[in-house]
Enzyme design. Structure first.
Site, PDB file in Angstrom:
ATOM      1  N   SER A 141       0.851  -1.197   0.000  1.00 26.36           N
ATOM      2  CA  SER A 141       0.000   0.000   0.000  1.00 26.36           C
ATOM      3  C   SER A 141       0.878   1.236   0.000  1.00 26.36           C
ATOM      4  CB  SER A 141      -0.891   0.029   1.243  1.00 26.36           C
ATOM      5  OG  SER A 141      -1.491   1.313   1.375  1.00 26.36           O
ATOM      6  N   TYR A 155      -2.748  -0.342   9.988  1.00 28.26           N
ATOM      7  CA  TYR A 155      -2.681  -0.717   8.564  1.00 28.26           C
ATOM      8  C   TYR A 155      -1.293  -0.421   7.992  1.00 28.26           C
ATOM      9  CZ  TYR A 155      -4.225  -1.038   3.669  1.00 28.26           C
ATOM     10  OH  TYR A 155      -4.389  -1.380   2.348  1.00 28.26           O
TER      11      TYR A 155
HETATM   12  P1  NDP Z   1     -11.510  -5.809  -1.229  1.00 27.03           P
HETATM   13  O1  NDP Z   1     -12.013  -5.599   0.169  1.00 27.03           O
HETATM   14  O2  NDP Z   1     -12.274  -5.275  -2.364  1.00 27.03           O
HETATM   15  O3  NDP Z   1     -11.246  -7.375  -1.479  1.00 27.03           O
HETATM   16  C1  NDP Z   1     -10.586  -8.081  -0.467  1.00 27.03           C
HETATM   17  C2  NDP Z   1     -10.312  -9.490  -0.914  1.00 27.03           C
HETATM   18  O4  NDP Z   1      -9.596 -10.154   0.120  1.00 27.03           O
HETATM   19  C3  NDP Z   1     -11.569 -10.296  -1.148  1.00 27.03           C
HETATM   20  O5  NDP Z   1     -11.287 -11.243  -2.148  1.00 27.03           O
HETATM   21  C4  NDP Z   1     -11.792 -10.987   0.192  1.00 27.03           C
HETATM   22  O6  NDP Z   1     -12.534 -12.214   0.097  1.00 27.03           O
HETATM   23  C5  NDP Z   1     -10.358 -11.263   0.599  1.00 27.03           C
HETATM   24  N1  NDP Z   1     -10.180 -11.356   2.032  1.00 27.03           N
HETATM   25  C6  NDP Z   1     -10.719 -10.575   2.985  1.00 27.03           C
HETATM   26  N2  NDP Z   1     -10.364 -11.006   4.214  1.00 27.03           N
HETATM   27  C7  NDP Z   1      -9.577 -12.093   4.016  1.00 27.03           C
HETATM   28  C8  NDP Z   1      -8.936 -13.014   4.882  1.00 27.03           C
HETATM   29  N3  NDP Z   1      -9.047 -12.933   6.216  1.00 27.03           N
HETATM   30  N4  NDP Z   1      -8.236 -14.044   4.343  1.00 27.03           N
HETATM   31  C9  NDP Z   1      -8.149 -14.161   3.009  1.00 27.03           C
HETATM   32  N5  NDP Z   1      -8.756 -13.334   2.130  1.00 27.03           N
HETATM   33  C10 NDP Z   1      -9.455 -12.321   2.631  1.00 27.03           C
HETATM   34  O7  NDP Z   1     -10.016  -5.195  -1.193  1.00 27.03           O
HETATM   35  P2  NDP Z   1      -9.108  -4.508  -2.310  1.00 27.03           P
HETATM   36  O8  NDP Z   1      -9.265  -5.198  -3.594  1.00 27.03           O
HETATM   37  O9  NDP Z   1      -9.308  -3.039  -2.236  1.00 27.03           O
HETATM   38  O10 NDP Z   1      -7.660  -4.778  -1.691  1.00 27.03           O
HETATM   39  C11 NDP Z   1      -6.810  -5.813  -2.146  1.00 27.03           C
HETATM   40  C12 NDP Z   1      -5.416  -5.559  -1.573  1.00 27.03           C
HETATM   41  O11 NDP Z   1      -4.958  -4.283  -1.986  1.00 27.03           O
HETATM   42  C13 NDP Z   1      -5.369  -5.553  -0.042  1.00 27.03           C
HETATM   43  O12 NDP Z   1      -4.177  -6.155   0.390  1.00 27.03           O
HETATM   44  C14 NDP Z   1      -5.372  -4.076   0.279  1.00 27.03           C
HETATM   45  O13 NDP Z   1      -4.797  -3.815   1.545  1.00 27.03           O
HETATM   46  C15 NDP Z   1      -4.563  -3.540  -0.861  1.00 27.03           C
HETATM   47  N6  NDP Z   1      -4.740  -2.104  -1.134  1.00 27.03           N
HETATM   48  C16 NDP Z   1      -5.970  -1.609  -1.474  1.00 27.03           C
HETATM   49  C17 NDP Z   1      -6.105  -0.259  -1.723  1.00 27.03           C
HETATM   50  C18 NDP Z   1      -7.413   0.368  -2.094  1.00 27.03           C
HETATM   51  O14 NDP Z   1      -7.486   1.611  -2.083  1.00 27.03           O
HETATM   52  N7  NDP Z   1      -8.450  -0.390  -2.425  1.00 27.03           N
HETATM   53  C19 NDP Z   1      -4.954   0.659  -1.620  1.00 27.03           C
HETATM   54  C20 NDP Z   1      -3.720   0.016  -1.278  1.00 27.03           C
HETATM   55  C21 NDP Z   1      -3.632  -1.316  -1.054  1.00 27.03           C
HETATM   56  P3  NDP Z   1     -14.188 -12.231   0.173  1.00 27.03           P
HETATM   57  O15 NDP Z   1     -14.681 -11.680  -1.130  1.00 27.03           O
HETATM   58  O16 NDP Z   1     -14.574 -13.655   0.329  1.00 27.03           O
HETATM   59  O17 NDP Z   1     -14.561 -11.378   1.344  1.00 27.03           O
END
Ligand code: NDP
Length: 246
Positions: A141, A155
């Site tokens: 991030s 975070y």
């Molecule tokens: P979303 O919340 O849209 O998607 C999260 C994903 O992770 C889903 O597939 C979810 O599964 C899965 N997930 C949630 N909890 C767990 C867990 N305990 N174990 C395994 N899988 C899990 O997130 P984003 O797409 O926005 O984020 C993806 C990555 O990018 C993350 O690491 C986030 O920190 C990072 N990021 C995001 C940013 C943003 O602005 N969006 C900015 C910087 C980094 P399910 O669908 O089943 O809940």
């Protein structure tokens, strides 16, 4: 668009958001792709159906990375189903923001276990399976590089740890021809951080481009790092943040 033809990939948290876009992009480039999910099985199956519609193999695996055994199991099941593993995308993550004095011990355990321990254990299991040419790509991030305001202690701590993990993996696995890299997204429009959310305007203003990014824009960077064009890129961090860190 067949730069990854024949490659076998696993994207954690591939049911939605950045993970889903990445899984589809890797499949578009020719890879077989497994995705993990926790709650949204339907969304994960939809991603798999799209991967299969492109003529590639897809797999949806339930894996809650808060469970220390889950990452290894997901890696093993992917490698068994596809006959190996070439690309791991450590994407799954949880975002818990809030004032320092309101974050609980349970919050700390949950965020560090999913965002850090899960990525570590998945990388460990993947490295054991990978052959030369393997790629471990982790989604960090922009908050690891620049924390634009209060509320990000937990975070940012978790995401900063991924920088150390990536560099150390690069050193540990370089001799085997396995590369480790880190993608640092800025604000990306997903369920976690919707572009019409209450803090969206402030986040857009922190970028040089003045806007949120799309999940597809992060997926493009991951596809590059997974491909032959990035063969000499390891231990590196690639910001896909609209200039958030500039
Ligand atoms: P979303 O919340 O849209 O998607 C999260 C994903 O992770 C889903 O597939 C979810 O599964 C899965 N997930 C949630 N909890 C767990 C867990 N305990 N174990 C395994 N899988 C899990 O997130 P984003 O797409 O926005 O984020 C993806 C990555 O990018 C993350 O690491 C986030 O920190 C990072 N990021 C995001 C940013 C943003 O602005 N969006 C900015 C910087 C980094 P399910 O669908 O089943 O809940």
């Amino acid at each position: 668009m067949n730069a990854l033809m024949g490659k076998k990939a696993l994207v954690t948290g591939g049911s939605r958001g950045i993970g889903a876009a990445t899984a589809l992009r890797l499949a578009q480039e020719g890879a077989d792709v497994a995705v993990t999910y926790v709650q949204d099985e339907g969304a994960a199956k939809e991603v798999v159906a799209k991967i299969e519609a492109m003529g590639r193999r897809g797999l949806a695996l339930r894996a809650d990375l808060a469970d220390p055994a889950a990452a290894r199991t997901a890696v093993e099941e992917t490698a068994e189903a596809f006959g190996g593993l070439d690309v791991l995308v450590n994407n799954a993550g949880v975002g818990v923001l809030g004032p320092l004095d309101q974050l609980t011990h349970a919050d700390v355990d949950r965020v560090l276990s999913v965002n850090v321990r899960g990525a570590f254990l998945a990388a460990q299991a993947a490295a054991a399976r990978m052959t030369p040419g393997g790629r471990i790509i982790t989604i960090g991030s922009c908050m690891a590089q620049r924390v634009p305001g209060p509320g990000g202690t937990l975070y940012a701590t978790s995401k900063a740890a991924l920088s150390g993990l990536t560099k150390a993996l690069a050193r540990e696995l370089g001799g085997r021809g396995i590369n480790a890299t880190l993608v640092q997204p800025g604000p990306i429009d997903t369920d976690m951080n919707p572009a019409d959310g209450p803090y969206a305007d402030g986040q857009s203003a922190m970028t040089a481009l003045g806007r949120f990014g799309t999940a597809g824009e992060v997926a493009s960077a991951v596809a590059y790092l997974a491909g032959e064009g990035a063969a000499y890129v390891t231990g590196a961090e690639l910001s896909v943040d609209g200039g958030h860190a500039a």
